[in-house]
Scaffold this active site. Structure first.
Site, PDB file in Angstrom:
ATOM      1  N   GLU A 169       1.144  -1.001  -0.249  1.00 62.23           N
ATOM      2  CA  GLU A 169       0.364   0.485   0.463  1.00 62.23           C
ATOM      3  C   GLU A 169       1.292   1.121   0.128  1.00 62.23           C
ATOM      4  OE1 GLU A 169      -2.149   0.501   3.525  1.00 62.23           O
ATOM      5  OE2 GLU A 169      -3.552   2.538   2.485  1.00 62.23           O
ATOM      6  N   ARG A 184       5.350 -12.611   9.936  1.00 58.47           N
ATOM      7  CA  ARG A 184       6.165 -10.982   9.519  1.00 58.47           C
ATOM      8  C   ARG A 184       7.166 -11.515  10.078  1.00 58.47           C
ATOM      9  NH1 ARG A 184       2.105  -7.807   8.866  1.00 58.47           N
ATOM     10  NH2 ARG A 184       3.495  -5.659   9.464  1.00 58.47           N
ATOM     11  N   LYS A 209       4.207   0.517   9.608  1.00 62.67           N
ATOM     12  CA  LYS A 209       4.527   2.312   8.885  1.00 62.67           C
ATOM     13  C   LYS A 209       3.578   3.336   9.964  1.00 62.67           C
ATOM     14  CE  LYS A 209       2.770   0.172   4.997  1.00 62.67           C
ATOM     15  NZ  LYS A 209       2.470  -0.216   3.288  1.00 62.67           N
TER      16      LYS A 209
HETATM   17  P1  ATP Z   1       1.844  -2.092   8.530  1.00 57.99           P
HETATM   18  O1  ATP Z   1       1.221  -3.433   9.379  1.00 57.99           O
HETATM   19  O2  ATP Z   1       3.064  -1.740   9.015  1.00 57.99           O
HETATM   20  O3  ATP Z   1       1.777  -1.155   8.338  1.00 57.99           O
HETATM   21  P2  ATP Z   1       1.917  -3.570   5.895  1.00 57.99           P
HETATM   22  O4  ATP Z   1       1.739  -4.940   6.187  1.00 57.99           O
HETATM   23  O5  ATP Z   1       0.064  -2.630   5.845  1.00 57.99           O
HETATM   24  O6  ATP Z   1       2.838  -2.837   7.213  1.00 57.99           O
HETATM   25  P3  ATP Z   1       2.048  -2.888   2.753  1.00 57.99           P
HETATM   26  O7  ATP Z   1       2.053  -1.954   2.316  1.00 57.99           O
HETATM   27  O8  ATP Z   1       0.573  -3.923   3.178  1.00 57.99           O
HETATM   28  O9  ATP Z   1       2.042  -3.334   4.642  1.00 57.99           O
HETATM   29  O10 ATP Z   1       2.644  -4.069   2.763  1.00 57.99           O
HETATM   30  C1  ATP Z   1       2.859  -4.727   1.652  1.00 57.99           C
HETATM   31  C2  ATP Z   1       3.222  -6.802   1.666  1.00 57.99           C
HETATM   32  O11 ATP Z   1       3.853  -6.101   2.857  1.00 57.99           O
HETATM   33  C3  ATP Z   1       1.840  -7.391   1.814  1.00 57.99           C
HETATM   34  O12 ATP Z   1       1.674  -9.036   1.828  1.00 57.99           O
HETATM   35  C4  ATP Z   1       2.468  -7.772   3.869  1.00 57.99           C
HETATM   36  O13 ATP Z   1       1.886  -9.040   4.059  1.00 57.99           O
HETATM   37  C5  ATP Z   1       4.210  -7.505   4.049  1.00 57.99           C
HETATM   38  N1  ATP Z   1       4.381  -7.074   4.958  1.00 57.99           N
HETATM   39  C6  ATP Z   1       4.287  -6.027   5.598  1.00 57.99           C
HETATM   40  N2  ATP Z   1       5.799  -6.422   7.003  1.00 57.99           N
HETATM   41  C7  ATP Z   1       5.641  -7.285   7.024  1.00 57.99           C
HETATM   42  C8  ATP Z   1       6.828  -7.342   7.707  1.00 57.99           C
HETATM   43  N3  ATP Z   1       6.966  -6.668   9.053  1.00 57.99           N
HETATM   44  N4  ATP Z   1       7.670  -9.071   7.812  1.00 57.99           N
HETATM   45  C9  ATP Z   1       6.850  -9.639   6.356  1.00 57.99           C
HETATM   46  N5  ATP Z   1       6.202  -9.117   5.343  1.00 57.99           N
HETATM   47  C10 ATP Z   1       5.591  -7.787   5.698  1.00 57.99           C
END
Ligand code: ATP
Ligand code: MG
Length: 572
Positions: A41, A266, A276
């Protein structure tokens, strides 16, 4: 975190998702196709957790001859920006991956998603609801109690079609109506209790502008976007496990191509936050100097700090992919960085806290060039010349006037080696008469020891790095420690904010370091080992010709390897 060996699949990092992919391909599922995607995102910069997901998705495609798409999940106009889109593309490329011509945006599918929604309404599987968000929360129930059905749930198909079209046309106020899936208000899975598919938001979108005032929810858009692209393996983190039944429900109700979703744990990293929302807060409150501050766990921060793409990919391989969450030690990441930099970085000499040394028996005005090895790990790297003259700088803490037993470096009356140069002996300590602070050392050198060895075979117990005073370049050096002092900054006590756990000593600026003249033309981003001090890189933002700024990437000291009983890297 241990890697298992599986004889049936080709070489590469093993993990349960990889095994599934290998078996699917072997069985000819999905017509033998493999398509994954990385779906960020665009509401922040990518961090090291995203790198894990990128390496997994792009890595699987690379290894098994499939493809991996880059898709921006841009369904929320409020928080998304072009700056984030640009940074994400730059970071994925920098990590070494290529989506070729498969750059997609969920916003490209808004029309298709709208048509899918109309189809669900026609099938009697979606309805327009007039409950407010607060009312909906009340109706939703809890983990232990079922929810109640919305009073608008049994509207006719015709009324729903009409209201939904008018929602799109902008006739209703934000938050006044939603489109909801008609599933099961008593489901044990709260995600299945008539979830919202569309909400009204009269906001401009960074790509679609004002074309839309209704926006699909992530949970509605995500699975359908995968389906539209023909993704075969939809890989995400475990927090989406409970959403999978909903994604499956939408795909089955629409009767469209049905990717399979697999969840993995994760990444969590010690001394680090990877949310984020929290990273944005650090940026907005000025706790760091932007998203690419070298202390940030973002790809942009690590890049500016001097980490290499290979070291991050290597790290992601080593941590593996599992179902259960854990906290990975930051030391492992630093270990991977050192391992890569040790192989490839040219060695140079720099003095962070200069102490002047005058070689009293070296003729005034004389200078000479000495050969120095560029990289002992790389025989092809050759040698360079470093200038030597009567006045030098050594590291302040390489001298002690009254040394304890274990201190083998320079002290009054003692002889040490200057790397690639001569043996020198400290004859006199000159102090500032007012402050008593040591101002300079008077030493003598032994001309017979040129290159660093004594023909009579006598030994010294220390080798020091140094620079010649007249030719060294004054530079700024930034030393970093962990951004958070606490091992787990997500674990806050009551009444405490995670920012309370920031490390006040995470940045130390040394304004008056001296580096050898070969660095005069060093390009921004280039990486070096400063002998005995660590790995450093030229800052890509603040370094300008005539004013070099270096970031310390990592120290030489290897706590992680020590913990693993692998022994330390030599620190000279
Ligand atoms: P946050 O929870 O910090 O807002 P997010 O998961 O919402 O992060 P996205 O932009 O949706 O952020 O993430 C894109 C991809 O990266 C998704 O498939 C998510 O599962 C993966 N991702 C995000 N954070 C992690 C992490 N700490 N470890 C592994 N994969 C991750
Ligand atoms: Mg997410």
């Amino acid at each position: 975190m241990e890697e298992q060996k599986n004889e049936q699949v080709p070489a590469g990092p093993n993990n349960f998702i990889r095994t599934i992919v290998a078996e699917d391909l072997k069985a000819g599922r999905n017509e033998g196709r493999l398509m994954t995607r990385f779906p960020p995102e665009p509401n922040g910069y990518l961090h090291i957790g995203h790198a894990k997901s990128i390496c997994l998705n792009f890595g699987l495609a690379q290894e098994f001859g499939g493809v991996c798409n880059l898709r921006f999940d841009d369904t929320n106009p409020t928080k998304e920006e072009q700056e984030y889109v640009d940074s994400i593309m730059e970071d994925v490329r920098w990590l070494g991956f290529d989506w070729e011509d498969r750059l997609y945006y969920a916003s490209d599918y808004f029309e298709q998603l709208y048509e899918f929604a109309v189809l669900l309404i026609k099938k009697g599987l979606a309805f327009v609801c007039d409950l407010t968000f607060e009312e909906m929360r009340e109706y939703r129930g809890t983990l232990t109690e079922p929810g109640r059905e919305s009073p608008y749930r049994n509207r006719s198909v015709e009324e729903n079609l009409d209201l939904f079209a008018r929602m799109r046309a902008g006739e209703f106020a934000d938050g006044s109506r939603t489109l909801r899936a008609k599933i099961d208000m008593s489901s044990g899975n709260i995600n299945m209790r008539d979830p919202v598919m569309y909400r009204i938001k009269k906001e401009s979108h960074h790509r679609t502008g004002d074309a839309w005032c209704i926006y699909p929810m992530y949970d509605y858009a995500h699975g359908q976007s995968d389906s539209i692209e023909g993704v075969t393996h939809s890989i995400c983190t475990t927090e989406y496990e409970d959403h999978r039944p909903l994604y499956d429900w939408y795909l089955d109700a629409l009767g469209i191509c049905h990717p399979r979703q697999y969840e993995f744990a994760r990444l969590n990293l010690s001394h680090t936050v990877l949310s984020k929302r929290k990273l944005l807060k650090l940026v907005q409150e000025g706790r760091v100097r932007g998203w690419n501050d070298p202390r940030m766990p973002t790809i942009a921060g690590f890049r500016r700090r001097g980490f290499t793409p290979a070291s991050i990919r290597n790290f992601c391989e080593r941590i593996g992919v599992a179902k259960r969450e854990s906290i990975v030690d930051l030391g492992l990441l630093e270990f991977c960085v050192r391992e890569d930099l040790n192989r490839a970085s040219p060695r140079v000499m720099a003095v962070l806290r200069p102490l002047k040394v005058v070689i009293t028996n070296y003729p005034e005005g004389q200078a000479e060039q000495l050969d120095a090895v560029n990289n002992p790990e790389d025989p092809d790297a050759g040698t360079r010349q470093v200038p030597f003259s009567r006045e030098l700088y050594i590291e302040s803490d390489d001298f002690m006037e009254d040394p304890p037993k274990q201190f083998f470096r320079l002290a009054p009356g003692r002889e040490v080696r200057l790397r690639y140069a001569y043996f020198v002996k400290c004859e006199e300590v000159i102090k500032n008469p007012e402050t008593g602070v040591i101002a300079e050392l008077r030493c003598t050198y032994d001309p017979a020891t040129r290159g660093g060895n004594a023909p009579d075979g006598r030994k010294v117990k220390a080798t020091l790095h140094w620079v010649a005073a007249d030719t060294a370049i004054q530079s700024e050096v930034r030393l970093y420690d962990t951004l958070f002092a606490a091992g787990n900054p997500n674990d806050t006590a009551e009444g405490q904010d995670f920012t309370d756990l920031l490390n006040p000593k995470s940045l130390e600026i040394i304004a008056d370091a001296r580096v050898e003249p070969s660095l005069a033309e060093a390009a921004p981003g280039s990486r070096f080992q400063f002998e005995r001090l660590g790995y450093f890189c030229v800052d890509t933002v603040d370094s300008v010709p005539g004013r070099l700024v270096f970031n310390r990437t990592v120290t030489l000291k290897d706590e992680w390897a020590k913990l693993q009983g692998k022994g330390r890297e030599k620190t000279g």
